[in-house]
Scaffold this active site. Structure first.
Site, PDB file in Angstrom:
ATOM      1  N   PHE A  25       8.295  14.199  -6.374  1.00 38.77           N
ATOM      2  CA  PHE A  25       7.919  13.127  -7.287  1.00 38.77           C
ATOM      3  C   PHE A  25       6.456  12.752  -7.113  1.00 38.77           C
ATOM      4  O   PHE A  25       5.838  13.023  -6.076  1.00 38.77           O
ATOM      5  CB  PHE A  25       8.836  11.906  -7.100  1.00 38.77           C
ATOM      6  CG  PHE A  25       8.684  11.202  -5.776  1.00 38.77           C
ATOM      7  CD1 PHE A  25       7.801  10.137  -5.634  1.00 38.77           C
ATOM      8  CD2 PHE A  25       9.432  11.583  -4.672  1.00 38.77           C
ATOM      9  CE1 PHE A  25       7.655   9.484  -4.421  1.00 38.77           C
ATOM     10  CE2 PHE A  25       9.304  10.932  -3.455  1.00 38.77           C
ATOM     11  CZ  PHE A  25       8.414   9.884  -3.323  1.00 38.77           C
ATOM     12  N   CYS A  26       5.922  12.132  -8.158  1.00 41.12           N
ATOM     13  CA  CYS A  26       4.528  11.703  -8.181  1.00 41.12           C
ATOM     14  C   CYS A  26       4.431  10.548  -9.167  1.00 41.12           C
ATOM     15  O   CYS A  26       5.450   9.997  -9.586  1.00 41.12           O
ATOM     16  CB  CYS A  26       3.602  12.857  -8.555  1.00 41.12           C
ATOM     17  SG  CYS A  26       4.036  13.638 -10.138  1.00 41.12           S
ATOM     18  N   THR A  27       3.230  10.186  -9.575  1.00 43.13           N
ATOM     19  CA  THR A  27       3.064   9.009 -10.428  1.00 43.13           C
ATOM     20  C   THR A  27       3.731   9.181 -11.784  1.00 43.13           C
ATOM     21  O   THR A  27       4.571   8.388 -12.196  1.00 43.13           O
ATOM     22  CB  THR A  27       1.576   8.687 -10.616  1.00 43.13           C
ATOM     23  OG1 THR A  27       0.956   8.564  -9.341  1.00 43.13           O
ATOM     24  CG2 THR A  27       1.398   7.393 -11.403  1.00 43.13           C
TER      25      THR A  27
END
Length: 247
Positions: free
Chosen positions: A182-184
């Site tokens: 996951f990331c922004t």
């Protein structure tokens, strides 16, 4: 009163006319009174824009009229004032730099897990096949410090170009588990999941990233805020700015 619409969006799609497209998009954004940043690379487009809601949505609708950008989806949030100082359209080698040319999301995406499905997995402590779920934060260390998923793996990378080396070093710890990168907003974790799968890890990307999770789920299983690259500084799980923007 939250009157400024902020959007983020990206799409991996072939772009061969970046030099011609750049001034066109800049002129249209300026005419609409928008500010933010658009990144153009041969592998796709990355968009951060803010302004009047109707103007922002009209700009996106016009962008989608180009078949290459028809699948572009946006994540929306609001602010009381404009979080960007200017309007920029930049040409880049990659819309998110990884320096790993074999990773080409334009050709094949990694499988994604929807936010509500992920919440269910985290609620029950395993995926639908009974396997352990590992949340892998692919962001830079300073971003992680603003907030992340409870118990997430954080390799303390300083920039995304360090991710492949960190992944190779820590590969054994991920084997036999369902890894959710996951990331922004989804762009980094999409490339990360492809890299991990090439390394033999059963990796998925969180569809829409943290901001997409906030939109559909809220704060469940997430601790803190989400750093964003504008003057809002970070967003809380209800997608409101953590920082007050100076007028």
């Amino acid at each position: 009163m939250t009157t400024v619409l902020n959007i983020s969006a990206y799409l991996f799609t072939q772009i061969t006319d970046r030099e011609q497209l750049r001034p066109e998009l800049r002129a249209r954004a300026d005419a609409a009174g928008l500010k933010g940043t658009i990144l153009l690379a041969e592998e796709g487009i990355n968009v951060f824009l803010a302004g009047d809601a109707d103007a922002v949505r009209e700009f996106v609708d016009e962008l989608r009229e180009d078949p290459r950008f028809a699948a572009l989806t946006t994540k929306e949030s609001w602010s009381e004032s404009q979080p960007f100082r200017k309007m920029l359209v930049k040409l880049k080698r990659e819309i998110i730099r990884m320096d790993h040319p074999t990773i080409r999301p334009i050709e094949e995406r990694a499988p994604a897990v929807a936010p509500r499905t992920l919440k269910r997995w985290l609620d029950q402590g395993h995926d639908d096949e009974g396997r352990e779920v590992v949340m892998l934060d692919t962001r830079n260390a300073f971003e992680v410090d603003y907030g992340t998923f409870e118990g997430a793996v954080d390799w303390r990378i300083e920039r995304f170009t360090h991710f492949p080396e960190a992944a190779s070093t820590n590969r054994e710890a991920l084997e036999g588990k369902t890894v959710v990168s996951f990331c922004t907003g989804g762009i980094r974790c999409e490339k990360a999941a492809i890299y991990l799968r090439d390394e033999g890890i059963d990796a998925l990307q969180l569809d829409g990233g943290i901001l997409g999770y906030f939109e559909h789920v809220g704060r469940d299983h997430y601790d803190g805020d989400c750093f964003v690259f504008d003057e809002r500084e970070a967003l809380a799980p209800d997608l409101t700015p953590r920082a007050t923007i100076a007028s």
